[in-house]
Design a protein around this motif. Sequence first.
Motif, short mmCIF file in Angstrom:
data_model
loop_
_atom_site.label_atom_id
_atom_site.label_comp_id
_atom_site.label_asym_id
_atom_site.label_seq_id
_atom_site.Cartn_x
_atom_site.Cartn_y
_atom_site.Cartn_z
N VAL A 1 0.85 -1.19 0.00
CA VAL A 1 0.00 0.00 0.00
C VAL A 1 0.89 1.24 0.00
O VAL A 1 1.94 1.28 0.66
CB VAL A 1 -0.95 -0.01 1.23
CG1 VAL A 1 -0.18 -0.07 2.54
CG2 VAL A 1 -1.90 1.16 1.20
N ASP A 2 0.49 2.22 -0.78
CA ASP A 2 1.23 3.48 -0.86
C ASP A 2 2.69 3.25 -1.25
O ASP A 2 3.61 3.91 -0.74
CB ASP A 2 1.16 4.24 0.47
CG ASP A 2 -0.27 4.61 0.86
OD1 ASP A 2 -1.11 4.77 -0.06
OD2 ASP A 2 -0.55 4.72 2.06
N GLY A 3 2.92 2.26 -2.14
CA GLY A 3 4.26 2.05 -2.67
C GLY A 3 5.22 1.30 -1.79
O GLY A 3 6.42 1.25 -2.08
N ARG A 4 4.72 0.65 -0.72
CA ARG A 4 5.61 -0.11 0.15
C ARG A 4 4.84 -1.24 0.81
O ARG A 4 3.60 -1.24 0.84
CB ARG A 4 6.22 0.79 1.23
CG ARG A 4 5.21 1.52 2.08
CD ARG A 4 5.82 2.21 3.27
NE ARG A 4 6.22 1.26 4.30
CZ ARG A 4 6.47 1.60 5.56
NH1 ARG A 4 6.37 2.87 5.95
NH2 ARG A 4 6.83 0.70 6.44
N LEU A 5 5.59 -2.21 1.32
CA LEU A 5 4.99 -3.32 2.05
C LEU A 5 4.88 -2.97 3.53
O LEU A 5 5.87 -2.56 4.15
CB LEU A 5 5.84 -4.58 1.88
CG LEU A 5 5.77 -5.27 0.52
CD1 LEU A 5 6.82 -6.38 0.43
CD2 LEU A 5 4.38 -5.84 0.25
N LEU B 1 1.16 0.46 14.64
CA LEU B 1 1.02 1.65 15.50
C LEU B 1 0.09 2.66 14.84
O LEU B 1 -0.02 2.70 13.60
CB LEU B 1 2.39 2.27 15.75
CG LEU B 1 3.40 1.41 16.53
CD1 LEU B 1 4.75 2.12 16.58
CD2 LEU B 1 2.87 1.11 17.93
N PRO B 2 -0.60 3.47 15.62
CA PRO B 2 -1.47 4.50 15.03
C PRO B 2 -0.71 5.39 14.06
O PRO B 2 0.45 5.75 14.30
CB PRO B 2 -1.95 5.29 16.26
CG PRO B 2 -1.83 4.34 17.41
CD PRO B 2 -0.64 3.49 17.09
N GLY B 3 -1.37 5.73 12.97
CA GLY B 3 -0.74 6.56 11.96
C GLY B 3 -0.16 5.76 10.81
O GLY B 3 0.24 6.32 9.79
N GLY B 4 -0.11 4.43 10.97
CA GLY B 4 0.34 3.57 9.89
C GLY B 4 -0.84 3.22 9.01
O GLY B 4 -1.54 4.09 8.48
N LEU C 1 -7.57 0.67 15.36
CA LEU C 1 -6.91 -0.29 16.24
C LEU C 1 -7.80 -0.67 17.41
O LEU C 1 -7.82 -1.84 17.83
CB LEU C 1 -5.59 0.29 16.73
CG LEU C 1 -4.48 0.41 15.68
CD1 LEU C 1 -3.30 1.18 16.24
CD2 LEU C 1 -4.06 -0.97 15.19
N ALA C 2 -8.54 0.29 17.93
CA ALA C 2 -9.47 -0.02 19.01
C ALA C 2 -10.57 -0.96 18.52
O ALA C 2 -10.95 -1.92 19.21
CB ALA C 2 -10.08 1.27 19.57
N ALA C 3 -11.10 -0.68 17.32
CA ALA C 3 -12.13 -1.54 16.74
C ALA C 3 -11.59 -2.94 16.48
O ALA C 3 -12.27 -3.94 16.71
CB ALA C 3 -12.67 -0.92 15.45
N LEU C 4 -10.33 -3.01 16.00
CA LEU C 4 -9.71 -4.30 15.71
C LEU C 4 -9.52 -5.11 16.99
O LEU C 4 -9.77 -6.32 17.02
CB LEU C 4 -8.37 -4.08 15.02
CG LEU C 4 -7.61 -5.34 14.57
CD1 LEU C 4 -8.41 -6.10 13.53
CD2 LEU C 4 -6.24 -4.95 14.00
N ALA D 1 -9.20 1.61 6.34
CA ALA D 1 -8.90 0.26 6.84
C ALA D 1 -9.65 -0.80 6.04
O ALA D 1 -9.10 -1.86 5.72
CB ALA D 1 -9.26 0.16 8.32
N ALA D 2 -10.91 -0.50 5.71
CA ALA D 2 -11.70 -1.47 4.94
C ALA D 2 -11.13 -1.67 3.54
O ALA D 2 -11.04 -2.81 3.06
CB ALA D 2 -13.15 -1.00 4.86
N GLU D 3 -10.69 -0.57 2.90
CA GLU D 3 -10.26 -0.66 1.51
C GLU D 3 -8.83 -1.13 1.35
O GLU D 3 -8.51 -1.80 0.37
CB GLU D 3 -10.44 0.72 0.83
CG GLU D 3 -11.89 1.15 0.66
CD GLU D 3 -12.69 0.16 -0.17
OE1 GLU D 3 -12.18 -0.29 -1.21
OE2 GLU D 3 -13.82 -0.16 0.25
#
Length: 377
Positions: A47-51, A68-71, A78-81, A117-119
């Motif tokens: 995603v976004d040109g990197r693994l 981590l948040p922001g990734g 993350l809370a939902a996960l 997150a879904a997409e």
Amino acid sequence: MRVDRVAGFTTDRGFQVFNTSYPQVKRRLDLRELQLRAFTPGLLVYVDGRLRRITDPTRRPGASRDMLPGGLFSARDLAALGLLSARDMFGPAVRPRTRPDTTTGAALAAAGFSSRAAETFFRPFLSGIFLEDELDTSARYFHLVWRSMLRGTLCLPANGIGAVPAQLASGLPDGVLGTGSPVAALTSGGLALTGAGELPARAVVVATGSAAAARLLPGLDTGRSPRTVTTLYHAVDRSPLTEPTLVIDARRRFLNTCVLTELHRGYAADGRSLVSTSVLGAPGPAQEGAVLAALGEVYGADTSNWQPVHRVTVRDALPAMPPSPALSRTTRIAPGRYVCGDHRATGSLQGALASGSRAAREVLADLRSGAPHRSER
């Protein structure tokens, strides 16, 4: 669940994984005998040109930086996960079967996941599980799948996925299993074999995919259209990824890819690496070329010299699993006629084995009682 041996390579019939948490697997198979090797917990998302690595931090704490948040995920994601995973992993197994059903997409939105997150994660990952990319699959089934992945390990046998049915067959008495004799039709007294006469039987169990079952049992309501998947196998001189990890693409140019020889070196007899890549449907030459270009981008490798080893299209790979009142159905069709398979339960090895077990119970009960039974069409 079959294996093709092609030019010294072990190629499963379509992309396969073996989940150790399935209750039927634990009950009916000797896992040690299968010589299982595990995929790396989690997966890599391009995603976004990197693994980016998505992993269960309880299994690999040092490899969860991308969690981590922001990734890939926000703090809310993350809370939902965490909440979703805790409920599915530790809640009672019957909960997913009894809750009101909806689509997986609707369930993820209700759980609080962002569209990103879904997409970028759920849709590309679950496309390879459900063999559909609209998240239209039953949320009940999604929760069962998520629970099984959290509680188990994804593996492959040393001799390919065909080792699983081979082990089941090895437990049968001598002389009771015949193969290579296609069934032309069911008859009033049993079944007719192509070019080999009639085989009498008090009961016939049609244990096939939904298309073959519908042909042998005219009028059968299979209820679920089959999904088609194609798996491409390439031999490469140097492994493009030196770990046994499943890779998915947020742009959904393929379902998933992995280097099988990172699990078992024996999948390639000549020392090269074997890359497996699956795509929805049955791609033509142009789409295959596009997939190869996408693999080069994702792996950061020159794929121009990747050698095609094998291609297999499975047209009855999985049943569609839309939201429905029940996840499993009786195998009884008519007096002396039964049908089982994952299309009668859930689209998985667990579903296939559970449906087969149910067929055995229902056949034995009917033969012992000698009484007519209610059939379902």
